[in-house]
Design a protein around this motif. Structure first.
Motif, PDB file in Angstrom:
ATOM      1  N   PRO A  14      10.196 115.620  -1.610  1.00 20.66           N
ATOM      2  CA  PRO A  14       9.296 115.029  -2.617  1.00 20.66           C
ATOM      3  C   PRO A  14       9.543 113.529  -2.698  1.00 20.66           C
ATOM      4  O   PRO A  14      10.685 113.080  -2.696  1.00 20.66           O
ATOM      5  N   LEU A  15       8.482 112.738  -2.748  1.00 24.99           N
ATOM      6  CA  LEU A  15       8.612 111.290  -2.727  1.00 24.99           C
ATOM      7  C   LEU A  15       8.554 110.707  -4.132  1.00 24.99           C
ATOM      8  O   LEU A  15       7.750 111.130  -4.963  1.00 24.99           O
ATOM      9  N   LEU A  22      17.480 104.065  -1.780  1.00 22.75           N
ATOM     10  CA  LEU A  22      17.666 102.922  -0.896  1.00 22.75           C
ATOM     11  C   LEU A  22      16.359 102.582  -0.174  1.00 22.75           C
ATOM     12  O   LEU A  22      16.021 101.408   0.008  1.00 22.75           O
ATOM     13  N   VAL A  23      15.624 103.607   0.209  1.00 24.69           N
ATOM     14  CA  VAL A  23      14.321 103.381   0.830  1.00 24.69           C
ATOM     15  C   VAL A  23      13.396 102.652  -0.145  1.00 24.69           C
ATOM     16  O   VAL A  23      12.690 101.710   0.231  1.00 24.69           O
ATOM     17  N   ARG A  82      11.809  95.140  -1.532  1.00 24.90           N
ATOM     18  CA  ARG A  82      12.224  93.870  -0.940  1.00 24.90           C
ATOM     19  C   ARG A  82      11.291  93.426   0.193  1.00 24.90           C
ATOM     20  O   ARG A  82      11.294  92.255   0.577  1.00 24.90           O
ATOM     21  N   THR A  83      10.536  94.362   0.733  1.00 22.49           N
ATOM     22  CA  THR A  83       9.680  94.052   1.877  1.00 22.49           C
ATOM     23  C   THR A  83       8.535  93.136   1.457  1.00 22.49           C
ATOM     24  O   THR A  83       7.788  93.432   0.531  1.00 22.49           O
ATOM     25  N   GLN A  84       8.382  92.024   2.160  1.00 22.08           N
ATOM     26  CA  GLN A  84       7.306  91.077   1.868  1.00 22.08           C
ATOM     27  C   GLN A  84       6.046  91.375   2.673  1.00 22.08           C
ATOM     28  O   GLN A  84       4.941  91.055   2.256  1.00 22.08           O
ATOM     29  N   GLY A  85       6.244  91.983   3.850  1.00 20.92           N
ATOM     30  CA  GLY A  85       5.124  92.275   4.722  1.00 20.92           C
ATOM     31  C   GLY A  85       4.748  93.743   4.714  1.00 20.92           C
ATOM     32  O   GLY A  85       4.687  94.383   3.664  1.00 20.92           O
ATOM     33  N   PHE A  86       4.518  94.296   5.889  1.00 21.65           N
ATOM     34  CA  PHE A  86       4.037  95.663   6.086  1.00 21.65           C
ATOM     35  C   PHE A  86       5.199  96.651   5.963  1.00 21.65           C
ATOM     36  O   PHE A  86       6.220  96.507   6.640  1.00 21.65           O
ATOM     37  N   PHE A  87       5.041  97.676   5.102  1.00 22.56           N
ATOM     38  CA  PHE A  87       6.100  98.675   4.921  1.00 22.56           C
ATOM     39  C   PHE A  87       5.601 100.051   5.354  1.00 22.56           C
ATOM     40  O   PHE A  87       4.587 100.539   4.854  1.00 22.56           O
ATOM     41  N   ALA A  88       6.315 100.673   6.280  1.00 25.25           N
ATOM     42  CA  ALA A  88       5.966 101.999   6.778  1.00 25.25           C
ATOM     43  C   ALA A  88       7.109 102.961   6.524  1.00 25.25           C
ATOM     44  O   ALA A  88       8.288 102.602   6.609  1.00 25.25           O
ATOM     45  N   LEU A  89       6.746 104.211   6.218  1.00 23.20           N
ATOM     46  CA  LEU A  89       7.731 105.255   5.960  1.00 23.20           C
ATOM     47  C   LEU A  89       7.458 106.452   6.855  1.00 23.20           C
ATOM     48  O   LEU A  89       6.350 107.000   6.854  1.00 23.20           O
ATOM     49  N   ASN A  90       8.451 106.847   7.626  1.00 24.34           N
ATOM     50  CA  ASN A  90       8.408 108.129   8.327  1.00 24.34           C
ATOM     51  C   ASN A  90       9.052 109.132   7.371  1.00 24.34           C
ATOM     52  O   ASN A  90      10.272 109.170   7.230  1.00 24.34           O
ATOM     53  N   ALA A  91       8.224 109.901   6.664  1.00 20.19           N
ATOM     54  CA  ALA A  91       8.720 110.789   5.600  1.00 20.19           C
ATOM     55  C   ALA A  91       9.325 112.058   6.191  1.00 20.19           C
ATOM     56  O   ALA A  91       8.833 113.168   6.025  1.00 20.19           O
ATOM     57  N   ALA A  92      10.435 111.867   6.901  1.00 17.36           N
ATOM     58  CA  ALA A  92      11.144 112.961   7.547  1.00 17.36           C
ATOM     59  C   ALA A  92      12.644 112.711   7.431  1.00 17.36           C
ATOM     60  O   ALA A  92      13.090 111.567   7.577  1.00 17.36           O
ATOM     61  N   GLU A  98       3.531 104.533  -3.554  1.00 14.47           N
ATOM     62  CA  GLU A  98       2.590 103.457  -3.893  1.00 14.47           C
ATOM     63  C   GLU A  98       2.853 102.200  -3.069  1.00 14.47           C
ATOM     64  O   GLU A  98       1.931 101.410  -2.812  1.00 14.47           O
ATOM     65  N   ARG A  99       4.085 102.000  -2.668  1.00 18.76           N
ATOM     66  CA  ARG A  99       4.450 100.788  -1.939  1.00 18.76           C
ATOM     67  C   ARG A  99       4.288 100.930  -0.424  1.00 18.76           C
ATOM     68  O   ARG A  99       4.481  99.960   0.307  1.00 18.76           O
TER      69      ARG A  99
END
Length: 291
Positions: free
Chosen positions: A169-170, A148-149, A155-165, A176-177
């Protein structure tokens, strides 16, 4: 004169993630396996990494929207009310048949914690039909399904940030996104692929925070010393929201880290997982480098 932040300091942030009811027991120390510790104090409060980040963004003065799911129960209703009262746009939070997500939290007198999460409705979050604008940042965590992430990132058109918590494993495409990944020191060590990511922010507790570009440390900021720690649970989430908003407001990396560190320091002084905060403009001015 209006006290509202200027448009440059009110970037739009959409958080896609978890919404939980936190049931917290605070005691003098954490139990060892098989041990019972008495004298605890019980409280219930809003939580979930996603909701915590959305509320922090709203309290910092950002335009905050939450995409998630709660159950058709009293906990779900109360969590929706709490987010709306904090200034979060809750229109994209679904109400589903599963029980509202719950976190069982143990906290000791130093603010250290142990947490067990029961996902419940968080397993039914969907971004189908949810619009994402080019002018908004999107922030996710890993308390919802990673597929889902990834769909959110696509779907994100702008800035995408992930708090990997919590650390996991990603999926390579997800990494890449990501325009930004935020982790703590332990998570950074547990996810080796982050050493090759374009932009990663790492928190080091009392040793501050740093930003890495393709594995090279390019910026850092010292921690704010705190002696009156009440709760560390919401601090990382407040840091994440503050860092994304600060970067989107145009701050250079070291200043943005300093802002996020100051926000995190205020968060640990508050017993709530969704602490009271000053505006982003306040923290920007308080941490502005000397001329």
């Amino acid at each position: 004169m209006s006290s509202s932040p200027s448009p440059a300091l009110r970037p739009a942030l959409t958080v896609v993630g978890s919404i939980n009811l936190d049931i917290t027991a605070t005691a003098g120390r954490l139990p060892t396996p098989g041990e019972t510790v008495g004298g605890g104090v019980l409280r219930q409060q809003p939580g979930g990494k996603g909701a915590n980040q959305a509320v922090a963004a709203a309290r910092l003065g950002g335009s905050s929207r939450m995409v998630g799911a709660v159950g058709r129960d009293e906990a779900g209703r109360s969590l929706l009310t709490a987010m709306a009262e904090a200034g979060v746009d809750t229109r994209d939070i679904a109400t589903v048949d599963a029980a509202t997500g719950t976190a069982l939290v143990l906290v000791d007198s130093d603010g250290e914690n142990q947490i067990v999460v029961c996902p419940g409705a968080n397993g039914e979050v969907s971004v189908g039909g949810v619009p994402f604008g080019a002018d908004e940042a999107v922030l996710c965590q890993l308390e919802i399904e990673q597929e889902l992430v990834l769909e959110t990132a696509r779907r994100t058109q702008g800035f995408f940030a992930l708090n990997a918590a919590p650390a996991a494993p990603l999926i390579p495409e997800l990494l890449e996104r990501c325009d930004l990944v935020i982790v703590n020191e332990s998570e950074y060590a547990l996810i080796p692929a982050l050493k090759y990511a374009p932009l990663v922010a790492v928190t080091y507790g009392g040793d501050g925070s740093a930003i890495f570009e393709n594995g090279v440390r390019v910026a850092e900021a010292p921690a704010v010393r705190v002696t009156d720690i009440a709760n560390t649970i919401g601090a990382g989430d407040a840091f994440c929201a503050a860092l994304v908003l600060a970067l989107r407001a145009g701050l250079e990396h070291s200043h943005a880290l300093a802002v996020a560190n100051a926000v995190g320091a205020d968060a640990v002084r508050d017993a709530s997982s969704q602490p009271a905060l000053q505006t982003l403009a306040h923290y920007i001015e308080a941490t502005r480098p000397a001329a």
